[in-house]
Design a protein around this motif. Structure first.
Motif, PDB file in Angstrom:
ATOM      1  N   GLY A  16       0.576  -1.226   0.370  1.00 10.12           N
ATOM      2  CA  GLY A  16      -0.074   0.090  -0.389  1.00 10.12           C
ATOM      3  C   GLY A  16       1.434   1.232   0.050  1.00 10.12           C
ATOM      4  N   CYS A  17       1.744   1.135   0.633  1.00 14.93           N
ATOM      5  CA  CYS A  17       2.773   2.818   0.490  1.00 14.93           C
ATOM      6  C   CYS A  17       3.726   2.903  -0.643  1.00 14.93           C
ATOM      7  N   GLN A  18       3.225   1.384  -1.980  1.00 13.65           N
ATOM      8  CA  GLN A  18       4.192   1.759  -2.537  1.00 13.65           C
ATOM      9  C   GLN A  18       3.020   2.583  -3.445  1.00 13.65           C
ATOM     10  N   LEU A  19       1.082   1.895  -3.126  1.00  9.80           N
ATOM     11  CA  LEU A  19       0.663   3.053  -4.135  1.00  9.80           C
ATOM     12  C   LEU A  19       0.777   3.749  -3.578  1.00  9.80           C
ATOM     13  N   GLN A  20       1.069   4.849  -2.865  1.00 10.93           N
ATOM     14  CA  GLN A  20       0.896   6.008  -1.967  1.00 10.93           C
ATOM     15  C   GLN A  20       1.654   6.777  -3.166  1.00 10.93           C
ATOM     16  N   VAL A  21       2.933   6.514  -3.883  1.00 11.25           N
ATOM     17  CA  VAL A  21       3.533   6.887  -4.989  1.00 11.25           C
ATOM     18  C   VAL A  21       2.709   7.025  -6.113  1.00 11.25           C
ATOM     19  N   ARG A  41       7.846  -2.216  -8.207  1.00 10.47           N
ATOM     20  CA  ARG A  41       6.740  -3.462  -9.300  1.00 10.47           C
ATOM     21  C   ARG A  41       5.809  -2.821  -9.933  1.00 10.47           C
ATOM     22  N   GLU A  42       5.741  -2.554  -8.375  1.00  6.34           N
ATOM     23  CA  GLU A  42       4.085  -1.280  -8.162  1.00  6.34           C
ATOM     24  C   GLU A  42       3.633  -1.206  -9.659  1.00  6.34           C
ATOM     25  N   VAL A  43       4.457  -0.329 -10.483  1.00  6.12           N
ATOM     26  CA  VAL A  43       3.748   0.380 -11.805  1.00  6.12           C
ATOM     27  C   VAL A  43       5.150   0.435 -13.054  1.00  6.12           C
ATOM     28  N   MET A  44       6.460  -0.965 -12.850  1.00  2.88           N
ATOM     29  CA  MET A  44       6.906  -0.720 -13.805  1.00  2.88           C
ATOM     30  C   MET A  44       7.198  -2.319 -13.792  1.00  2.88           C
ATOM     31  N   SER A  45       7.630  -2.739 -15.212  1.00  6.29           N
ATOM     32  CA  SER A  45       7.584  -4.212 -15.302  1.00  6.29           C
ATOM     33  C   SER A  45       8.727  -4.326 -15.431  1.00  6.29           C
ATOM     34  N   PRO A 134       7.410   6.629   8.610  1.00  9.90           N
ATOM     35  CA  PRO A 134       6.808   6.134   8.945  1.00  9.90           C
ATOM     36  C   PRO A 134       5.502   5.830   8.472  1.00  9.90           C
ATOM     37  N   GLY A 135       4.576   5.216   8.763  1.00 10.17           N
ATOM     38  CA  GLY A 135       2.571   5.113   8.518  1.00 10.17           C
ATOM     39  C   GLY A 135       2.691   4.031   8.205  1.00 10.17           C
ATOM     40  N   CYS A 136       1.345   4.113   7.966  1.00  2.64           N
ATOM     41  CA  CYS A 136       0.212   2.937   7.518  1.00  2.64           C
ATOM     42  C   CYS A 136      -0.765   3.324   6.368  1.00  2.64           C
TER      43      CYS A 136
END
Ligand code: SF4
Ligand code: SF4
Ligand code: SF4
Ligand code: SF4
Lengths: 250, 348
Positions: A16-21, A41-45, A134-136
């Motif tokens: 979820g934190c990568q998704l924030q980016v 991994r979240e946005v590139m292959s 930090p943070g979730c």
């Protein structure tokens, strides 16, 4: 200006934190003027080779994780622990409350023997961490602030005061006034009291301040009729694996 | 100046309406069940009812000295910097006497040399309309003990509700101009002033703080209380959340931080409220803290209200607004602390 090569890695987490980016929008475009993403991994292959900055999401929960994070550390000039799971162990730390074998059986049932597991660790319980976000999930303005410190070679210090400070700046009605309990008083600020601004309580996702008065917080919660066991669960939700080590300014 | 006018309650809406069409107006509005904030209003209906409104979460000091304020913009490569002053002409409507006192305290602090230009420029643009209370707003207030339940200047206009009309004291030219340009006022008579005196007479018995100390006695109580056990007890209960200082109208500590933009060249310097209750507040290079114990931090907070400013500014810096007590989830209440100090001194 030469772009800094940045790679994102994930361990035990929800990504979820990568998704924030990925959700950063225009800010990401500005950021990409300064950094080059070589692994994400979240946005590139494609998977690129060298990197200077490793952004590590997730906690360390297997022997394989331990080996992998050590290799990343060896290669990276700078390592950033990214998100609650990496900084404090996060919710994964709850596992440490139970017997490891029981946990394995519960999760993998009859396939339990196929899997390896170790008690949940924050990244800095295994390798040296240079920066913490930090943070979730992470609070993007803070992540950008950290990156700017990285680019300038300056340290970043996670605030060591309570979420209440920011919550009061924002003039939210206090949860305690509504008869609802909140972990803001012992949780590190830096998220601009994200949850309480939106009518929710603070769950303590950023980890506790360096010197929390746990007894006093317990007394307050008891007054609200909360059983001791629940109080401990509340404290442990994000802090079981360990409390974040404050970074001192050099 | 120093003139009194009457405003019939039936004309109140018209007055506020005219005010909002001429100025940016902020006033207390309801935030939650028991909380209020000063916020921009565009219609009289948004203003919290005076009977209900207790001191706002943050006092009006936020308009003089914002929570976070840019003070400088810089270009690190060109070695250029520019001082930043952001201000607006704003009418603050409905300021109670405790908060008027708070503003007076901050005026003294920020006028000291080197003078705080940002504060003083902003102060000159703010128009203050005060409002009288006839009774304690709740059990936490102690304005009468601090002698701040009666107006002592620090406003442009001051409203006293005398039943079916407000009596308005004009204290400045700006106030006079407002009264003149919004033609809903009539001149007050000697009768009206007599009525005001009668109302104020009644205030004496209405405002009972339950603490029977004169100001010299209060001074004396705090003069030699450094070793009191009370501080240890507060230190054990305090969570260091900083709420008590963030909401205090006379706390003025701030930190200064530089923040560079993503171009890694330009940036801004801002100041942000800080608190003596925060862990890092008294830390110096090397990580040593001068006030490591919570008991010491709590004592410091109280002495900053009831002892130190007397030597420096000849006045108490507690206005009696009661905000610190309301905001403390650990129920560290200022009236209780004073009572505990009295009891401890009496050897109870
Ligand atoms: S709502 Fe929570 S974070 Fe906000 S002031 Fe109250 S306790 Fe602190
Ligand atoms: S308010 Fe609390 S739970 Fe919410 S983001 Fe901030 S630290 Fe996390
Ligand atoms: S509000 Fe209460 S708990 Fe918070 S710092 Fe002040 S005295 Fe301590
Ligand atoms: S010390 Fe408490 S009661 Fe006194 S002015 Fe500050 S917030 Fe108000």
């Amino acid at each position: 200006m030469k772009k800094v090569k940045v790679a994102f890695f994930d361990f035990a987490c929800c990504e979820g934190c990568q998704l924030q980016v990925a959700n950063m929008g225009d800010l990401l475009v500005d950021l990409l003027d300064r950094i080059e993403l070589v692994e994400f991994r979240e946005v590139m292959s494609e998977r690129g080779g060298d990197y200077e900055v490793a952004v590590v999401e997730g906690s360390i929960t297997t022997h394989h994780d331990i080996e992998r994070i050590k290799k990343i550390r060896e290669k990276a000039k700078i390592l950033i622990a990214y998100g609650a799971c990496a900084c404090t162990g996060g919710v994964n730390g709850m596992k440490n409350d139970f017997d490891l074998e029981d946990v394995k059986r519960y999760v993998y049932q009859d396939k339990a023997d196929w899997f390896d597991t170790v008690p949940t660790m924050a990244v800095d319980q295994v390798v040296k961490v240079d920066y913490y976000v930090p943070g979730c999930p992470v609070y993007i303005p803070e992540f950008v602030r950290v990156l700017k410190c990285v680019l300038q070679g300056l340290p970043y210090k996670v605030p060591d005061y309570a979420v209440c400070v920011e919550c009061k700046f924002n003039e939210n009605e206090c949860m305690y006034d509504k008869g609802i309990t909140c972990l803001g008083p012992i949780t590190r600020a830096g998220c601009n009291s994200w949850c309480t601004n939106n009518g929710n309580i603070c769950y303590g996702c950023r980890g506790m301040v360096s010197n929390p008065n746990k007894n006093a917080q317990m007394e307050v919660l008891k007054r609200y009729g909360i059983p001791l066991e629940w109080i401990i669960n509340k404290f442990n939700m994000y802090n079981r694996a360990k409390e974040i080590q404050p970074q001192e300014k050099e | 100046m120093d003139q009194y006018y009457r405003l019939n309650k039936t004309e109140c809406r018209e007055f506020v309406g005219a005010l909002t069409s001429r100025y940016q107006v902020v006033a207390p509005v309801k935030r939650g069940e028991k909380s209020f904030v000063f916020a921009r209003i565009s219609s009289p209906d948004e203003i919290a009812s005076p009977e209900e409104y207790i001191p706002t979460i943050i006092p009006p000091k936020k308009y003089f000295f914002p929570q976070r304020e840019t003070i400088l913009e810089y270009d690190a490569v060109a070695q250029r910097q520019k001082a930043v002053m952001e201000y607006e002409k704003v009418v603050i409507f409905g300021v109670r006497t405790c908060d008027l006192a708070g503003i007076q305290c901050l005026n003294m602090v920020f006028s000291e040399r080197p003078r705080d230009v940002n504060y003083l420029i902003r102060k000159n643009k703010l128009i203050i309309i005060g409002m009288e209370c006839w009774d304690y707003c709740d059990e936490h207030a102690l304005c009468a003990l601090m002698d701040n339940h009666l107006p002592k200047g620090g406003y442009d206009l001051f409203f006293s509700d005398l039943g079916d009309y407000h009596l308005i004291h004009v204290n400045t030219e700006v106030g006079e101009e407002i009264v003149r340009s919004i033609g809903v006022f009539t001149e007050a008579t000697g009768e009206d002033l007599k009525r005001l005196q009668e109302f104020r007479e009644k205030k004496r018995s209405a405002f009972d703080t339950g603490i029977d100390l004169s100001h010299p006695e209060l001074m004396d109580l705090f003069a030699n209380c450094e070793d009191a056990r009370v501080w240890e007890e507060l230190g054990e209960r305090c969570l260091s959340c900083g709420n008590c200082t963030t909401v205090c109208p006379t706390c003025y500590c701030f930190d200064v931080i530089d923040e560079i933009n993503l171009d890694l060249r330009t940036g801004e310097r801002f100041r942000i409220w800080d608190s003596c209750q925060n862990e890092d507040f008294a830390k110096v290079a090397g990580g040593e803290s001068f006030r490591e114990e919570r008991s010491g931090r709590q004592r410091h907070r109280y002495l900053r209200k009831f002892k130190y400013p007397l030597a420096k500014y000849s006045r108490f810096f507690c206005t009696g607004c009661g905000r610190c007590s309301r905001a403390c989830m650990a129920q560290i209440h200022i009236k209780e602390t004073i009572k505990a100090l009295i009891a401890e001194r009496a050897g109870v």
